[in-house]
Design a protein around this motif. Structure first.
Motif, PDB file in Angstrom:
ATOM      1  N   PHE A  12      -5.279  -0.612 -12.332  1.00  0.00           N
ATOM      2  CA  PHE A  12      -5.221  -1.999 -11.900  1.00  0.00           C
ATOM      3  C   PHE A  12      -5.631  -3.003 -12.798  1.00  0.00           C
ATOM      4  CE2 PHE A  12      -6.203   1.533  -8.703  1.00  0.00           C
ATOM      5  CZ  PHE A  12      -5.303   1.047  -7.451  1.00  0.00           C
ATOM      6  N   THR A  13      -5.015  -4.160 -12.878  1.00  0.00           N
ATOM      7  CA  THR A  13      -5.625  -5.286 -13.712  1.00  0.00           C
ATOM      8  C   THR A  13      -4.940  -6.364 -13.263  1.00  0.00           C
ATOM      9  OG1 THR A  13      -5.721  -5.951 -15.963  1.00  0.00           O
ATOM     10  CG2 THR A  13      -3.687  -4.942 -15.286  1.00  0.00           C
ATOM     11  N   LYS A  14      -5.693  -7.578 -13.536  1.00  0.00           N
ATOM     12  CA  LYS A  14      -5.419  -8.803 -13.265  1.00  0.00           C
ATOM     13  C   LYS A  14      -4.944  -9.616 -14.382  1.00  0.00           C
ATOM     14  CE  LYS A  14      -9.445 -10.193 -11.072  1.00  0.00           C
ATOM     15  NZ  LYS A  14     -10.315 -11.090 -10.611  1.00  0.00           N
ATOM     16  N   ASP A  15      -4.968  -8.948 -15.538  1.00  0.00           N
ATOM     17  CA  ASP A  15      -4.448  -9.589 -16.687  1.00  0.00           C
ATOM     18  C   ASP A  15      -2.858  -9.076 -16.858  1.00  0.00           C
ATOM     19  OD1 ASP A  15      -6.709 -10.796 -17.556  1.00  0.00           O
ATOM     20  OD2 ASP A  15      -7.345  -9.302 -18.867  1.00  0.00           O
ATOM     21  N   PRO A  16      -2.204 -10.030 -17.321  1.00  0.00           N
ATOM     22  CA  PRO A  16      -0.751  -9.477 -17.273  1.00  0.00           C
ATOM     23  C   PRO A  16      -0.436  -8.456 -18.367  1.00  0.00           C
ATOM     24  CG  PRO A  16      -1.158 -11.992 -17.852  1.00  0.00           C
ATOM     25  CD  PRO A  16      -2.313 -11.334 -17.899  1.00  0.00           C
ATOM     26  N   LEU A  17      -0.054  -7.124 -17.841  1.00  0.00           N
ATOM     27  CA  LEU A  17       0.123  -6.165 -18.603  1.00  0.00           C
ATOM     28  C   LEU A  17       1.357  -6.058 -19.573  1.00  0.00           C
ATOM     29  CD1 LEU A  17       0.058  -3.160 -16.220  1.00  0.00           C
ATOM     30  CD2 LEU A  17      -1.623  -3.584 -17.628  1.00  0.00           C
ATOM     31  N   TYR A  18       2.326  -6.955 -19.099  1.00  0.00           N
ATOM     32  CA  TYR A  18       3.674  -6.959 -19.643  1.00  0.00           C
ATOM     33  C   TYR A  18       3.937  -8.478 -20.356  1.00  0.00           C
ATOM     34  CZ  TYR A  18       3.268  -2.864 -17.017  1.00  0.00           C
ATOM     35  OH  TYR A  18       2.860  -1.540 -16.722  1.00  0.00           O
TER      36      TYR A  18
ATOM     37  N   HIS B  76       5.311   0.763 -13.717  1.00  0.00           N
ATOM     38  CA  HIS B  76       4.532  -0.389 -13.504  1.00  0.00           C
ATOM     39  C   HIS B  76       4.962  -1.032 -12.323  1.00  0.00           C
ATOM     40  CE1 HIS B  76       7.253  -1.409 -16.602  1.00  0.00           C
ATOM     41  NE2 HIS B  76       7.285  -2.841 -16.099  1.00  0.00           N
ATOM     42  N   PHE B  77       4.517  -1.817 -11.496  1.00  0.00           N
ATOM     43  CA  PHE B  77       4.881  -2.871 -10.935  1.00  0.00           C
ATOM     44  C   PHE B  77       3.793  -3.748 -10.761  1.00  0.00           C
ATOM     45  CE2 PHE B  77       3.325   0.916  -8.583  1.00  0.00           C
ATOM     46  CZ  PHE B  77       2.412   0.480  -7.579  1.00  0.00           C
ATOM     47  N   GLN B  78       4.184  -5.033  -9.947  1.00  0.00           N
ATOM     48  CA  GLN B  78       3.525  -6.151  -9.973  1.00  0.00           C
ATOM     49  C   GLN B  78       3.261  -6.544  -8.307  1.00  0.00           C
ATOM     50  OE1 GLN B  78       4.777  -9.609 -11.824  1.00  0.00           O
ATOM     51  NE2 GLN B  78       3.256 -11.095 -10.601  1.00  0.00           N
ATOM     52  N   LEU B  79       1.927  -6.850  -7.943  1.00  0.00           N
ATOM     53  CA  LEU B  79       1.682  -7.047  -6.656  1.00  0.00           C
ATOM     54  C   LEU B  79       1.485  -8.568  -6.444  1.00  0.00           C
ATOM     55  CD1 LEU B  79      -0.791  -4.547  -5.555  1.00  0.00           C
ATOM     56  CD2 LEU B  79       1.570  -4.557  -5.097  1.00  0.00           C
ATOM     57  N   PRO B  80       1.551  -9.393  -5.260  1.00  0.00           N
ATOM     58  CA  PRO B  80       1.077 -10.772  -5.085  1.00  0.00           C
ATOM     59  C   PRO B  80      -0.146 -11.207  -5.791  1.00  0.00           C
ATOM     60  CG  PRO B  80       1.863  -9.882  -2.973  1.00  0.00           C
ATOM     61  CD  PRO B  80       1.557  -8.569  -4.146  1.00  0.00           C
ATOM     62  N   GLY B  81      -0.129 -12.553  -6.466  1.00  0.00           N
ATOM     63  CA  GLY B  81      -1.293 -13.047  -6.928  1.00  0.00           C
ATOM     64  C   GLY B  81      -1.384 -12.754  -8.388  1.00  0.00           C
ATOM     65  N   LYS B  82      -0.403 -12.289  -9.111  1.00  0.00           N
ATOM     66  CA  LYS B  82      -0.213 -11.964 -10.629  1.00  0.00           C
ATOM     67  C   LYS B  82      -1.068 -10.759 -10.691  1.00  0.00           C
ATOM     68  CE  LYS B  82       1.056 -16.411 -11.938  1.00  0.00           C
ATOM     69  NZ  LYS B  82       0.687 -17.703 -12.953  1.00  0.00           N
TER      70      LYS B  82
ATOM     71  N   TYR C 172       0.741  -1.042  -0.012  1.00  0.00           N
ATOM     72  CA  TYR C 172       0.022  -0.162  -0.014  1.00  0.00           C
ATOM     73  C   TYR C 172       0.777   1.403  -0.085  1.00  0.00           C
ATOM     74  CZ  TYR C 172      -4.066  -2.747   1.139  1.00  0.00           C
ATOM     75  OH  TYR C 172      -5.296  -3.761   1.070  1.00  0.00           O
ATOM     76  N   ALA C 173       2.005   1.282   0.982  1.00  0.00           N
ATOM     77  CA  ALA C 173       2.704   2.465   0.859  1.00  0.00           C
ATOM     78  C   ALA C 173       3.448   2.949  -0.252  1.00  0.00           C
ATOM     79  CB  ALA C 173       3.987   2.378   2.165  1.00  0.00           C
ATOM     80  N   LYS C 174       3.965   1.629  -0.968  1.00  0.00           N
ATOM     81  CA  LYS C 174       4.482   2.076  -2.277  1.00  0.00           C
ATOM     82  C   LYS C 174       3.664   2.421  -3.530  1.00  0.00           C
ATOM     83  CE  LYS C 174       7.019  -0.842  -5.924  1.00  0.00           C
ATOM     84  NZ  LYS C 174       7.480  -2.179  -6.440  1.00  0.00           N
ATOM     85  N   ILE C 175       2.293   1.996  -3.465  1.00  0.00           N
ATOM     86  CA  ILE C 175       1.517   2.560  -4.272  1.00  0.00           C
ATOM     87  C   ILE C 175       0.955   4.053  -3.979  1.00  0.00           C
ATOM     88  CG2 ILE C 175      -1.081   2.236  -5.253  1.00  0.00           C
ATOM     89  CD1 ILE C 175      -0.778  -0.512  -4.405  1.00  0.00           C
ATOM     90  N   LEU C 176       0.875   4.293  -2.974  1.00  0.00           N
ATOM     91  CA  LEU C 176       0.505   5.620  -2.399  1.00  0.00           C
ATOM     92  C   LEU C 176       1.793   6.728  -2.665  1.00  0.00           C
ATOM     93  CD1 LEU C 176      -1.461   5.123   1.070  1.00  0.00           C
ATOM     94  CD2 LEU C 176      -2.410   5.429  -1.473  1.00  0.00           C
ATOM     95  N   ASP C 177       2.988   6.150  -2.275  1.00  0.00           N
ATOM     96  CA  ASP C 177       4.062   6.954  -2.903  1.00  0.00           C
ATOM     97  C   ASP C 177       4.222   7.227  -4.382  1.00  0.00           C
ATOM     98  OD1 ASP C 177       6.701   8.092  -2.055  1.00  0.00           O
ATOM     99  OD2 ASP C 177       7.468   6.376  -3.272  1.00  0.00           O
TER     100      ASP C 177
END
Length: 494
Positions: free
Chosen positions: A337-343, A319-325, A304-309
């Protein structure tokens, strides 16, 4: 007939929190232990005394973790269902085997399988409610467990007395005994001469929750405050009131800051979000993750802190990835925000000759429709009033055939309509704030390998319709509803 003390208190809880309605079908989770047996008997008594016409089903999940003891638990609950003349639902699950296969803890695996069982049972028997025998003691243990594991203010609200079984589910999970203490339950069962099963593992300090129950809480009561459980219960209730207020504010901010919402994509205005109090920013992110059914247990404070920063930083999109793909990217004041692989790897658009007149497929994005019109049959003023960004008209005499459609290339330039001189497409995309992920998926119409229309962005001065135009070439791009996603390999060209 009147209700005894504990059933009367539980009935008041049911009314206060609107846990059940007359004629509800309720799956009662019964392990055979004192809490679940008391819950079943109290609900049955309330149903009879208050004439609620509830349909009660007894559900028991055999975890197969304790050998013959597990089988005896199941038989005890089966006999109980016969004694009470209530339908019995039984399922056997090898929790140890599933935990080994999924590399999850026994506790987490058992919890997940229980809730799957509750959902299956509710669907099979058309039940609206699942009743579980969590008590005030369970709430305190959970509160301390979450402190030790590092929970935020939302988690410290303790166990909710009522919630949807899953996000968006109409099936409600209720806990009528949540404000009753275990000693009251044991006393009630003794007065009723009701037997129950005892799980010996509950008295072994093998798991953290057991250590909290057997060691930490007695230590706090004996050496710090004998009333500690009641005070912690009071704190849970205060935090729940705070959380309800903050959640309502967060939901409004989500609504006000949302730019786009789909099943697989959520976009918010971060300039608006960054102006909100930090606690609400955090709760907004949590609301969005829950709405996208992301497992919150895997999302830590650091995430959360990383996103808010990130949303306060200026410069190139990131761009960055969180747990659970789960993927996020931030650019131009928008957080996606997306659950599909952006990259994931994507193929650049191949160059295709445009069929004039006719339809040209532009794989995988859509298709290009071309028409030739006489200027006498065409009103430029009327056209401008209805045109979209995905259609454009050209002076046919200024077009050198053939023309093609392709993706962008390094060094591409265009002379945008109404502007003197040429501009690099790279700079044009930046000026127009075209998201990085969309740049390689933007089709470009070229003539002699020179862009004359960046679809959805701008056309070239050299092919515009003028007063001397006799024939018009009209191009319309029909985008597919679902197109491919972009990848890091694509964004490296930016």
């Amino acid at each position: 007939m009147r209700l005894d003390k504990l059933p009367f208190e539980v009935f008041n809880t049911i009314n206060k929190y609107h846990l059940v309605k007359p004629h509800d079908s309720i799956i009662v989770a019964v392990s055979g232990g004192p809490d679940s047996v008391a819950l079943l008997k109290i609900l049955r008594t309330i149903n009879l005394v208050k004439n609620l016409h509830l349909r009660l089903f007894i559900a028991h999940l055999n975890h197969q973790l304790r050998g013959s003891s597990s089988e005896e638990d199941a038989q005890f609950v089966r006999n109980l269902s016969k004694d009470l003349s209530l339908p019995f639902i039984l399922k056997k699950v090898n929790i140890q085997k599933i935990a080994d296969q999924t590399k999850c803890s026994i506790e987490e695996t058992a919890r997940r399988e229980r809730y799957n069982f509750f959902l299956e049972s509710a669907q099979e028997y058309t039940a609206s409610t699942i009743a579980i025998g969590h008590t005030a003691d369970d709430n305190i243990e959970t509160f301390l467990h979450r402190i030790i594991r590092g929970a935020g203010t939302v988690g410290l609200g303790g166990i909710p007395v009522k919630r949807p079984l899953a996000t968006g589910s109409t099936i409600q999970l209720i806990r009528p005994l949540l404000f009753s203490w275990r000693r009251e339950i044991i006393e009630y069962l003794g007065n009723e001469h009701s037997s129950y099963r005892t799980d010996a593992t509950n008295y072994e300090p093998l798991y953290l929750r057991n250590k909290i129950r057997l060691e930490l809480i007695p230590l706090l009561e004996n050496q710090y405050n004998p009333n500690i459980k009641h005070l912690l219960m009071q704190l849970c209730q205060i935090l729940n009131v705070n959380n309800e207020y903050l959640a309502s504010k967060a939901k409004k901010i989500v609504k006000d800051s949302t730019i786009e919402e789909r099943k697989d994509l959520y976009t918010v205005n971060t300039r608006f979000l960054a102006n909100q109090p930090k606690i609400l920013q955090y709760l907004v992110l949590r609301e969005i993750l829950m709405s996208m059914q992301i497992p919150l247990k895997e999302i830590t404070y650091e995430h959360y802190a990383k996103i808010l920063d990130e949303i306060t930083r200026k410069g190139k999109g990131r761009h960055f990835q969180l747990p659970g793909k789960f993927y996020l990217w931030h650019e131009h004041g928008m957080l996606h925000f997306t659950k599909d692989p952006l990259y994931k790897p994507c193929m650049p658009l191949s160059e295709i000759a445009v069929q004039i007149p006719g339809t040209t497929p532009v794989y995988p994005l859509g298709q290009l429709i071309s028409e030739i019109l006489d200027i006498q049959d065409f009103s430029l003023e009327a056209y401008k009033k209805t045109k979209t960004t995905y259609e454009e008209v050209f002076d046919l005499e200024r077009i050198t055939m053939p023309i093609s459609v392709r993706g962008r290339k390094d060094g591409d330039t265009i002379s945008p309509l109404g502007i003197h001189g040429h501009k690099k497409l790279k700079d044009l995309f930046i000026d127009k704030k075209i998201p990085v992920k969309e740049r390689d998926a933007t089709p470009i119409i070229v003539m002699n390998d020179h862009p004359i229309w960046v679809i959805g962005v701008c056309m070239d001065n050299g092919v515009k319709v003028t007063l001397r135009t006799k024939k018009v070439l009209k191009l319309t791009f029909m985008r597919n509803r679902k197109t491919g996603q972009v990848c890091t390999d694509c964004t490296k060209h930016t």
